[in-house]
Design an enzyme around this catalytic site. Sequence first.
Site, mmCIF file in Angstrom:
data_model
loop_
_atom_site.group_PDB
_atom_site.id
_atom_site.type_symbol
_atom_site.label_atom_id
_atom_site.label_comp_id
_atom_site.label_asym_id
_atom_site.label_seq_id
_atom_site.Cartn_x
_atom_site.Cartn_y
_atom_site.Cartn_z
ATOM 1 N N ASP A 150 0.861 -1.189 0.000
ATOM 2 C CA ASP A 150 0.000 0.000 0.000
ATOM 3 C C ASP A 150 0.894 1.234 0.000
ATOM 4 O O ASP A 150 2.040 1.185 0.480
ATOM 5 C CB ASP A 150 -0.914 0.009 1.241
ATOM 6 C CG ASP A 150 -2.209 0.789 1.003
ATOM 7 O OD1 ASP A 150 -3.265 0.152 0.835
ATOM 8 O OD2 ASP A 150 -2.155 2.041 0.980
ATOM 9 N N ASN A 179 -5.022 -4.146 -7.277
ATOM 10 C CA ASN A 179 -6.261 -3.634 -6.694
ATOM 11 C C ASN A 179 -6.227 -2.147 -6.383
ATOM 12 O O ASN A 179 -7.277 -1.512 -6.325
ATOM 13 C CB ASN A 179 -6.525 -4.451 -5.414
ATOM 14 C CG ASN A 179 -7.547 -3.800 -4.512
ATOM 15 O OD1 ASN A 179 -8.745 -3.900 -4.747
ATOM 16 N ND2 ASN A 179 -7.069 -3.101 -3.477
ATOM 17 N N THR A 184 -18.495 0.113 1.534
ATOM 18 C CA THR A 184 -17.313 0.384 2.347
ATOM 19 C C THR A 184 -17.591 1.655 3.148
ATOM 20 O O THR A 184 -18.439 2.460 2.761
ATOM 21 C CB THR A 184 -16.074 0.602 1.456
ATOM 22 O OG1 THR A 184 -16.347 1.694 0.576
ATOM 23 C CG2 THR A 184 -15.751 -0.629 0.641
ATOM 24 N N ILE A 196 -19.631 -0.983 -3.724
ATOM 25 C CA ILE A 196 -19.397 -1.855 -2.574
ATOM 26 C C ILE A 196 -19.568 -1.056 -1.288
ATOM 27 O O ILE A 196 -19.133 0.100 -1.198
ATOM 28 C CB ILE A 196 -17.982 -2.475 -2.660
ATOM 29 C CG1 ILE A 196 -17.816 -3.239 -3.992
ATOM 30 C CG2 ILE A 196 -17.700 -3.385 -1.483
ATOM 31 C CD1 ILE A 196 -18.860 -4.308 -4.266
ATOM 32 N N TYR A 201 -11.934 8.142 -14.021
ATOM 33 C CA TYR A 201 -12.150 6.820 -13.418
ATOM 34 C C TYR A 201 -12.743 5.853 -14.441
ATOM 35 O O TYR A 201 -12.254 4.733 -14.622
ATOM 36 C CB TYR A 201 -13.074 6.955 -12.197
ATOM 37 C CG TYR A 201 -13.205 5.693 -11.384
ATOM 38 C CD1 TYR A 201 -12.288 5.387 -10.377
ATOM 39 C CD2 TYR A 201 -14.249 4.792 -11.614
ATOM 40 C CE1 TYR A 201 -12.406 4.219 -9.631
ATOM 41 C CE2 TYR A 201 -14.371 3.626 -10.875
ATOM 42 C CZ TYR A 201 -13.454 3.346 -9.881
ATOM 43 O OH TYR A 201 -13.568 2.189 -9.143
ATOM 44 N N LYS A 234 -10.812 2.509 -15.940
ATOM 45 C CA LYS A 234 -11.326 1.157 -15.686
ATOM 46 C C LYS A 234 -11.681 0.451 -16.994
ATOM 47 O O LYS A 234 -11.488 -0.767 -17.117
ATOM 48 C CB LYS A 234 -12.524 1.214 -14.734
ATOM 49 C CG LYS A 234 -12.169 1.710 -13.324
ATOM 50 C CD LYS A 234 -11.142 0.825 -12.612
ATOM 51 C CE LYS A 234 -10.929 1.223 -11.169
ATOM 52 N NZ LYS A 234 -9.957 0.388 -10.462
HETATM 53 N N1 LIG Z 1 -15.580 0.395 -3.306
HETATM 54 C C1 LIG Z 1 -16.255 0.306 -4.443
HETATM 55 O O1 LIG Z 1 -17.461 0.555 -4.496
HETATM 56 C C2 LIG Z 1 -15.549 -0.138 -5.706
HETATM 57 C C3 LIG Z 1 -16.331 -0.454 -6.830
HETATM 58 C C4 LIG Z 1 -15.699 -0.867 -7.996
HETATM 59 C C5 LIG Z 1 -14.321 -0.968 -8.055
HETATM 60 N N2 LIG Z 1 -13.588 -0.640 -6.944
HETATM 61 C C6 LIG Z 1 -12.136 -0.742 -7.073
HETATM 62 O O2 LIG Z 1 -11.628 -1.626 -6.093
HETATM 63 C C7 LIG Z 1 -10.322 -1.220 -5.701
HETATM 64 C C8 LIG Z 1 -10.253 -1.076 -4.198
HETATM 65 O O3 LIG Z 1 -11.232 -0.157 -3.796
HETATM 66 P P1 LIG Z 1 -11.659 0.065 -2.265
HETATM 67 O O4 LIG Z 1 -13.056 0.531 -2.263
HETATM 68 O O5 LIG Z 1 -11.272 -1.107 -1.455
HETATM 69 O O6 LIG Z 1 -10.749 1.339 -1.935
HETATM 70 P P2 LIG Z 1 -10.024 1.819 -0.586
HETATM 71 O O7 LIG Z 1 -9.844 3.279 -0.752
HETATM 72 O O8 LIG Z 1 -10.742 1.301 0.621
HETATM 73 O O9 LIG Z 1 -8.621 1.078 -0.672
HETATM 74 C C9 LIG Z 1 -7.686 1.387 -1.656
HETATM 75 C C10 LIG Z 1 -6.298 1.237 -1.075
HETATM 76 O O10 LIG Z 1 -5.380 1.588 -2.107
HETATM 77 C C11 LIG Z 1 -4.363 2.389 -1.542
HETATM 78 N N3 LIG Z 1 -3.765 3.213 -2.570
HETATM 79 C C12 LIG Z 1 -4.238 4.347 -3.118
HETATM 80 N N4 LIG Z 1 -3.384 4.834 -4.017
HETATM 81 C C13 LIG Z 1 -2.343 3.965 -4.056
HETATM 82 C C14 LIG Z 1 -1.137 3.919 -4.781
HETATM 83 N N5 LIG Z 1 -0.801 4.877 -5.660
HETATM 84 N N6 LIG Z 1 -0.294 2.887 -4.568
HETATM 85 C C15 LIG Z 1 -0.604 1.922 -3.681
HETATM 86 N N7 LIG Z 1 -1.722 1.924 -2.948
HETATM 87 C C16 LIG Z 1 -2.584 2.938 -3.141
HETATM 88 C C17 LIG Z 1 -5.048 3.197 -0.461
HETATM 89 O O11 LIG Z 1 -4.120 3.689 0.494
HETATM 90 C C18 LIG Z 1 -6.026 2.169 0.101
HETATM 91 O O12 LIG Z 1 -5.444 1.459 1.175
HETATM 92 C C19 LIG Z 1 -10.033 0.081 -6.469
HETATM 93 O O13 LIG Z 1 -9.296 -0.209 -7.641
HETATM 94 C C20 LIG Z 1 -11.428 0.580 -6.826
HETATM 95 O O14 LIG Z 1 -11.423 1.389 -7.974
HETATM 96 C C21 LIG Z 1 -14.161 -0.237 -5.771
#
Ligand SMILES: NC(=O)c1ccc[n+]([C@@H]2O[C@H](COP(=O)([O-])OP(=O)(O)OC[C@H]3O[C@@H](n4cnc5c(N)ncnc54)[C@H](O)[C@@H]3O)[C@@H](O)[C@H]2O)c1
Length: 250
Positions: free
Chosen positions: A37, A90, A191, A189, A156, A160
């Site tokens: 991370d 991710n 969260t 999701i 975004y 994607k």
């Molecule tokens: N939460 C949703 O509704 C959702 C829906 C579709 C897709 N996604 C995708 O799922 C993935 C995870 O999403 P999430 O909701 O768990 O997000 P989150 O913000 O809870 O977690 C993302 C993590 O990535 C880390 N991060 C950010 N920039 C970074 C970088 N440059 N290098 C390394 N780490 C980095 C952050 O510190 C964080 O710990 C993302 O790619 C997001 O686009 C999420």
Amino acid sequence: MARFDNKVAIVTGGGSGIGAEISRELAAEGASVVVTDIKLDAAQMVADEIIAAGGKAAAFEQNTAKWEDSEAAVKFAQDTFGALHLAVNNAGIGAAPQTIGDYDIAAWDRVRAVNLDGVFYGLKFQLPAMVAAGGGAVVNMASVLGSVGIAQNAAYVTSKHALTGLTKVAALEYTAQGVRTNAVGPGFIDTPLVRSSLSPEALTALEGEHASRRLGTDKEVAALTLFLLSDAASFISGSYHLVDGGYAAH
Ligand SMILES: NC(=O)c1ccc[n+]([C@@H]2O[C@H](COP(=O)([O-])OP(=O)(O)OC[C@H]3O[C@@H](n4cnc5c(N)ncnc54)[C@H](O)[C@@H]3O)[C@@H](O)[C@H]2O)c1
């Protein structure tokens, strides 16, 4: 024998949300997990939690937008656990809602750098390492917004969508060498971040856009991701799999 015994995995953005859940579940099923991370303390907390539960994990600070960090993460996995077999690219970020005409160029660059360049940099070093290890599997975390658009999210949505193309090329180049690559497209999701950024009315409206009439859970995304990483998915490569509660069905 657990599904991921003797496998070594990297999960980027593993310090929070979906990546943290995938890290925990991979470790619970036998994998040694490098939780990376940009926030080392967040990755360390997840790794500590895994170790406390009897699993194998190590934290690594990685900004996926820097190719040197992706190279270093793969080397760390090899040095720490002996090889690399699995990766979940991710880490991803969004930007404030804005129309294209008003789009802040720096925001566009930031999102592209993490969501697209970051996954390319990951693959560039992960795929050869997995070939060297005798085979492996990768999941790139896209979004349902990899197949449909929403207004005011150009960076975004574009990043994607691009991931689904990158996933196909990775599969075409490496599947015959034993490394499968797929993309996962979660709907919205549940969260803390999503919930806290929306008013109760906006949350209800968003839930209603899913045929399920609810948001998804990190466990539902992890279930699909782990399936795609497992040997049960041995004939699945280069494809994009929704876990979206029917969001894209209309
Ligand atoms: N939460 C949703 O509704 C959702 C829906 C579709 C897709 N996604 C995708 O799922 C993935 C995870 O999403 P999430 O909701 O768990 O997000 P989150 O913000 O809870 O977690 C993302 C993590 O990535 C880390 N991060 C950010 N920039 C970074 C970088 N440059 N290098 C390394 N780490 C980095 C952050 O510190 C964080 O710990 C993302 O790619 C997001 O686009 C999420």
